[in-house]
Design a protein around this motif. Structure first.
Motif, PDB file in Angstrom:
ATOM      1  N   PRO A  24      11.898   0.517 -10.914  1.00  0.00           N
ATOM      2  CA  PRO A  24      12.284  -0.780 -10.340  1.00  0.00           C
ATOM      3  C   PRO A  24      13.700  -0.822  -9.757  1.00  0.00           C
ATOM      4  O   PRO A  24      14.032  -1.761  -9.061  1.00  0.00           O
ATOM      5  CB  PRO A  24      12.153  -1.748 -11.516  1.00  0.00           C
ATOM      6  CG  PRO A  24      12.194  -0.911 -12.730  1.00  0.00           C
ATOM      7  CD  PRO A  24      11.659   0.426 -12.355  1.00  0.00           C
TER       8      PRO A  24
ATOM      9  N   VAL B 173      -0.298   9.261  -2.639  1.00  0.00           N
ATOM     10  CA  VAL B 173       0.139   7.997  -2.034  1.00  0.00           C
ATOM     11  C   VAL B 173      -0.319   6.819  -2.881  1.00  0.00           C
ATOM     12  O   VAL B 173       0.402   5.847  -3.073  1.00  0.00           O
ATOM     13  CB  VAL B 173      -0.436   7.855  -0.610  1.00  0.00           C
ATOM     14  CG1 VAL B 173       0.031   6.558   0.013  1.00  0.00           C
ATOM     15  CG2 VAL B 173      -0.034   9.025   0.241  1.00  0.00           C
ATOM     16  N   GLY B 174      -1.540   6.926  -3.394  1.00  0.00           N
ATOM     17  CA  GLY B 174      -2.102   5.841  -4.191  1.00  0.00           C
ATOM     18  C   GLY B 174      -1.262   5.534  -5.417  1.00  0.00           C
ATOM     19  O   GLY B 174      -1.079   4.380  -5.791  1.00  0.00           O
TER      20      GLY B 174
ATOM     21  N   MET C   4       1.923   6.047  -5.763  1.00  0.00           N
ATOM     22  CA  MET C   4       3.292   5.658  -5.453  1.00  0.00           C
ATOM     23  C   MET C   4       3.536   4.180  -5.728  1.00  0.00           C
ATOM     24  O   MET C   4       4.620   3.778  -6.126  1.00  0.00           O
ATOM     25  CB  MET C   4       3.630   5.978  -4.002  1.00  0.00           C
ATOM     26  CG  MET C   4       4.176   7.379  -3.844  1.00  0.00           C
ATOM     27  SD  MET C   4       4.018   8.032  -2.190  1.00  0.00           S
ATOM     28  CE  MET C   4       4.930   6.888  -1.238  1.00  0.00           C
ATOM     29  N   GLY C   5       2.517   3.370  -5.509  1.00  0.00           N
ATOM     30  CA  GLY C   5       2.659   1.930  -5.733  1.00  0.00           C
ATOM     31  C   GLY C   5       2.474   1.557  -7.184  1.00  0.00           C
ATOM     32  O   GLY C   5       2.479   0.387  -7.541  1.00  0.00           O
TER      33      GLY C   5
ATOM     34  N   ARG D 212      -6.971  -4.965  -3.206  1.00  0.00           N
ATOM     35  CA  ARG D 212      -6.140  -4.600  -2.070  1.00  0.00           C
ATOM     36  C   ARG D 212      -6.843  -3.602  -1.169  1.00  0.00           C
ATOM     37  O   ARG D 212      -6.237  -2.706  -0.607  1.00  0.00           O
ATOM     38  CB  ARG D 212      -4.771  -4.074  -2.530  1.00  0.00           C
ATOM     39  CG  ARG D 212      -4.819  -2.994  -3.583  1.00  0.00           C
ATOM     40  CD  ARG D 212      -3.406  -2.569  -3.952  1.00  0.00           C
ATOM     41  NE  ARG D 212      -3.472  -1.404  -4.813  1.00  0.00           N
ATOM     42  CZ  ARG D 212      -2.411  -0.867  -5.393  1.00  0.00           C
ATOM     43  NH1 ARG D 212      -1.231  -1.377  -5.189  1.00  0.00           N
ATOM     44  NH2 ARG D 212      -2.536   0.184  -6.144  1.00  0.00           N
ATOM     45  N   ASN D 213      -8.174  -3.715  -1.113  1.00  0.00           N
ATOM     46  CA  ASN D 213      -9.002  -2.905  -0.226  1.00  0.00           C
ATOM     47  C   ASN D 213      -8.752  -1.416  -0.420  1.00  0.00           C
ATOM     48  O   ASN D 213      -8.542  -0.679   0.531  1.00  0.00           O
ATOM     49  CB  ASN D 213      -8.747  -3.262   1.233  1.00  0.00           C
ATOM     50  CG  ASN D 213      -8.981  -4.730   1.492  1.00  0.00           C
ATOM     51  OD1 ASN D 213     -10.104  -5.198   1.370  1.00  0.00           O
ATOM     52  ND2 ASN D 213      -7.926  -5.461   1.787  1.00  0.00           N
ATOM     53  N   SER D 214      -8.756  -0.984  -1.669  1.00  0.00           N
ATOM     54  CA  SER D 214      -8.416   0.406  -1.921  1.00  0.00           C
ATOM     55  C   SER D 214      -9.478   1.097  -2.766  1.00  0.00           C
ATOM     56  O   SER D 214      -9.819   0.625  -3.855  1.00  0.00           O
ATOM     57  CB  SER D 214      -7.049   0.449  -2.615  1.00  0.00           C
ATOM     58  OG  SER D 214      -6.899   1.645  -3.311  1.00  0.00           O
TER      59      SER D 214
END
Lengths: 499, 330
Positions: free
Chosen positions: A185, A197-198, A200-201, A408-410
């Motif tokens: 944070p 990439v997935g 990373m969030g 989130r469309n993932s």
């Protein structure tokens, strides 16, 4: 009183308002009940259309949706172990075991009534709440206090759903570890992402929630196989409504949860999820039979549902008084203000009295309607359980996948959910707690960010937690409850070895 | 009530008139496009500032191209998740991207290898917003920029600045610029959620806040927050009596929050031209101009492709320079 009448008069002076009220009530309940999509989703879709309404009408719609949505999530949590949102997760801990025991009606009845009671109490609090209270809250509760409250919440609920104290703590610690995945944070440094990439969030808690609760349930049903007994067990659905005596016995629990929920709701950023977990944790640690929690204890459902609905009114105070939203739904209400050219913030309570009170009254009536509607619903919705497990489980599986994807469309999130489901199925068999893991992952990210801010504020001086009174109180309470839990479990081990 | 400057009114009027001129020579509609709804990926959450702007503009774009536009919010991964989704979609004009200055910072810090001026290009830069420094209206220790800096110098390392400050983002670079320009050190505290950030200043947990004025205008009006410095080249019309950063250090190159819409240059040229014109008309439409009128923009100018690319290139240079100074890149 005069203000209340003014609000009521506004609501009933135009039949269109009543239509809007009912539409928002049912819409909120429906979107709240379906996992993955939430009242926030509905709110975001509706936002552009609110320009055709008056500001008071638009805000009323959001206020009512907010109340009924929080309640809607409870139904699915109790019936199918699918919490519609994170704040309904603790409802599933005891609600779903009750359903398995054929007491779905009892659980839903309690959830309905307590949602309404919690909501009504917080509405009253909200009407009394003023600018001064909101200011007091944000001045007294900075990042150090937020961290202390979250720590206390974790400590209170640390062993829920686990077969032993150690396994409970391990589950929680694993959840906290999951929360550290992704960017940190402060510096934005990536942790445990392995170049994905997935990741990373960070791991969003909705896939975890649905994975650990619903999907693992699907797996464990599949492992049992469809026998005639399992179908029979489900079709034995009671529509028994909890008696007034039950509620009277729970009066302390209800009052405490309502208070706890209201206060959590008032702190920006914490809101209904922490409210539900903390109320549940309090109910469990003060109960005479903490071992019954997680196995179908009605008090758990009551605490969780009172708590999360009580947070709705609490969240309205900083939103209206200072323009600070406590959660995503109140943030959408702010957008409604802005769309209508109104400036939310310190002046709204004095300049827009009629509108504010119309919203208050609409939320009050929404909570009353939940009581009536819920009674009817508990008799009809429970018939869903008459569907045989072999049909129901695939349906739950599909619904969870859709819910996770819609977030989130993932597709990545759907994979996370499936892995969590499989993992949850395996660890639950060994007495670890899925609830603890989910709690850790939700509160972990909130807590870490509060901790990081505190450290930046104090220039990395740890004593800040002990020199601020509220902070010291909550940290102390947290350690005390950890100590009590450890002492109890050591004592029971000693008793067991002596025999 | 905020004053509307005469020059601003004149500029809007001129843009509107110009807009009408261009409508007359409308760009030819490509054959077979659009046949179905167009999806725009917004890599930010529903209801936030980026999402609100997207919905306001895309409603108008939808009217212009005659098919509905579907907004898909895909937040996460520091706004890269949505970007990768867009990058994976076929380039047929049915999937477009909304992006902000993250596109620039991610390229400069090598988080993304795609360059927003080369690999994908602006259809329209719809919003350019400046930042400000705020203090509490009732703070007894300081009341304007001079007294604030005097206090900060007298208490080195004590003054805290609330910010979004993640490594290399707009706000962190701006805070670095400020510390250099004013010659003081602030302790930065990262608040990722806007409401927590605002509460931290109003509640007295930080001494100052770095924010965009459109987001905190209610607090400015109520007197809870007081702007003391603008990140602009000249003093904004709305804040004539407070200094801008250029007055402290004339070497500062200002960077802004830039929100726009993008497509890839490989898209059929006819479709590109058609879309650019549709976005332009939407930008100049009465509804959108009304939407941005109270958002405290750097300017309300319409920028064509070359001007937009020039703006983005300038920002990339500033970021690269600051990153080198901070030691983030070599």
């Amino acid at each position: 009183m005069e203000h209340m009448l003014m609000g009521l008069q506004y609501l009933f002076s135009d039949p269109f308002n009543i239509v809007l009220f009912l539409a928002a009530l049912f819409g909120g309940m429906f979107f709240g009940a379906v996992p993955g999509i939430s009242v926030t989703t509905l709110g975001a879709i509706l936002l552009p259309f609110t320009v055709y309404l008056t500001p008071a009408q638009a805000l009323m719609v959001y206020g009512v949706m907010y109340c009924s949505g929080t309640y809607g999530g409870a139904i699915m949590a109790i019936l199918f172990n699918i919490p519609g949102a994170a704040e309904n997760a603790p409802t599933a801990f005891d609600g779903y075991p009750l359903t398995k025991q054929g007491k779905a009606g009892l659980a839903i009845g309690a959830a309905v009534t307590c949602s309404a009671i919690g909501g009504l109490m917080s509405c009253i609090g909200m009407m009394l709440g003023t600018d001064a209270i909101a200011r007091w809250a944000i001045v007294s509760f900075g990042p150090p206090e937020m961290f202390a409250v979250i720590f206390c919440g974790c400590a209170l609920a640390s062993t829920m759903g686990a077969s032993s104290t150690l396994k409970g703590w391990l589950s929680l610690a694993f959840g906290l570890l999951l929360a550290t995945v992704g960017a940190d944070p402060v510096g934005g440094i990536f942790r445990y992402t392995y170049g994905s990439v997935g990741l990373m969030g960070g791991i969003s808690f909705i896939p975890l929630l649905l994975g650990f609760f619903s999907i693992s349930e699907v797996f464990s049903n599949a492992s049992i196989g469809v026998s005639k007994e399992s179908i029979k067990a489900y079709s034995n659905v009671g529509v028994e409504f909890p008696s007034l005596r039950t509620f009277w016995q729970q009066r302390v629990n209800i009052l405490r949860s309502a208070g706890c929920g209201f206060c959590c709701g008032m702190l920006p950023g914490l809101g209904a999820t922490l409210a539900a977990f903390m109320s549940y944790g309090f109910a469990r640690s003060t109960s005479k039979h903490p071992e019954r929690f997680g196995k179908g204890e009605l008090a758990g459902v009551i605490a969780s549902e009172t708590g999360n609905n009580a947070a709705t009114g609490g969240a309205m105070i900083p939103m209206l008084a200072l323009g600070l939203p406590g959660g995503s739904t109140t943030a959408l209400m702010l957008s409604v203000f802005l769309l209508h050219g109104l400036e939310p913030g310190p002046l709204i309570m004095t300049q827009q009295t009629q509108m504010v009170w119309a919203v208050f009254m609409a939320m009050f009536l929404a909570n009353c309607s939940i009581l009536g509607l819920g009674y009817v619903a508990s008799k009809t919705v429970t018939s869903l359980l008459r569907i045989p497990t072999s049909f129901l489980m695939p349906f739950i599986f599909v619904l969870s996948c859709i819910g996770t994807y819609a977030l989130r469309n993932s597709v990545f999130d759907v994979c996370i959910m499936l892995v969590a489901g499989l993992f949850g199925f395996l660890v639950k068999r060994h007495g670890y707690s899925a609830a603890g893991i989910v709690l850790g992952s939700i509160l972990g990210s909130l807590g870490e960010s509060a901790f990081a801010k505190t450290m930046q504020m104090s220039d990395y001086d740890w004593t800040i937690f002990l020199t601020r009174p509220f902070c010291a109180f909550f940290i102390g309470a947290g350690f005390l409850s950890l100590g009590i839990i450890a002492y109890r479990s050591l004592k029971s081990i000693r008793v067991a070895t002596h025999h | 009530m905020r004053r509307l400057s005469f020059s601003k009114v004149l500029a809007v009027a001129a843009i509107t008139v110009l807009g009408f001129c261009f409508t007359a020579q409308a760009v030819e509609k490509p054959d077979n496009y659009p046949k179905r709804p167009v999806t725009v990926i917004v890599p930010f959450g529903a209801g936030g500032g980026a999402d609100q702007m997207a919905r306001a503009l895309l409603q108008e774009v939808g009217k212009n191209i005659g098919v509905p536009i579907i907004v898909v919010n895909k937040p996460g991964g520091n706004a890269t998740l949505g970007f990768y989704d867009y990058w994976a979609a076929p380039e047929d004009g049915y999937t477009l991207l909304q992006y902000n200055d993250d596109g620039v910072t991610h390229k400069v810090s090598s988080i993304l290898k795609q360059d927003p001026t080369v690999d994908y290009q602006p259809l329209s830069i719809a919003m350019i917003v400046y930042s400000q420094i705020y203090i509490r209206g009732n703070d007894k220790r300081f009341h304007d920029w001079d007294s604030f800096i005097a206090y900060a110098k007298a208490n080195p390392g004590k003054v805290t600045l609330g910010n979004i400050a993640q490594k290399g983002n707009l706000e962190e670079v701006q805070a670095t610029q400020l510390m250099k320009a004013a010659g003081v050190e602030f302790r930065q505290i990262s608040f990722d959620k806007p409401s927590e950030r605002y509460a931290s200043l109003v509640g007295g947990h930080v001494d100052a806040l770095l924010e965009q004025p459109g987001d905190v205008s209610p607090y400015i009006k109520s007197g809870d927050m007081k702007p003391i410095l603008s990140y602009t080249d000249v003093r904004p019309v709305e804040f004539q009596d407070i200094p801008c950063i250029k007055e402290l250090d004339d070497k500062v190159v200002n960077i802004y929050k830039v929100r726009g819409f993008y497509c890839r240059p490989t898209l059929d040229k006819k479709i590109q031209d058609y879309l650019r014109e549709a976005f332009k008309q939407a930008f100049l439409s009465e509804n959108f101009q009304k939407y941005i009128s109270d958002k405290y923009l750097v300017d309300t100018e319409y920028r064509d492709l070359d001007q937009s690319i020039e703006l983005l290139r300038g920002m990339m240079e500033t970021y690269a320079k600051t990153y080198r100074e901070l030691g983030y890149i070599k």
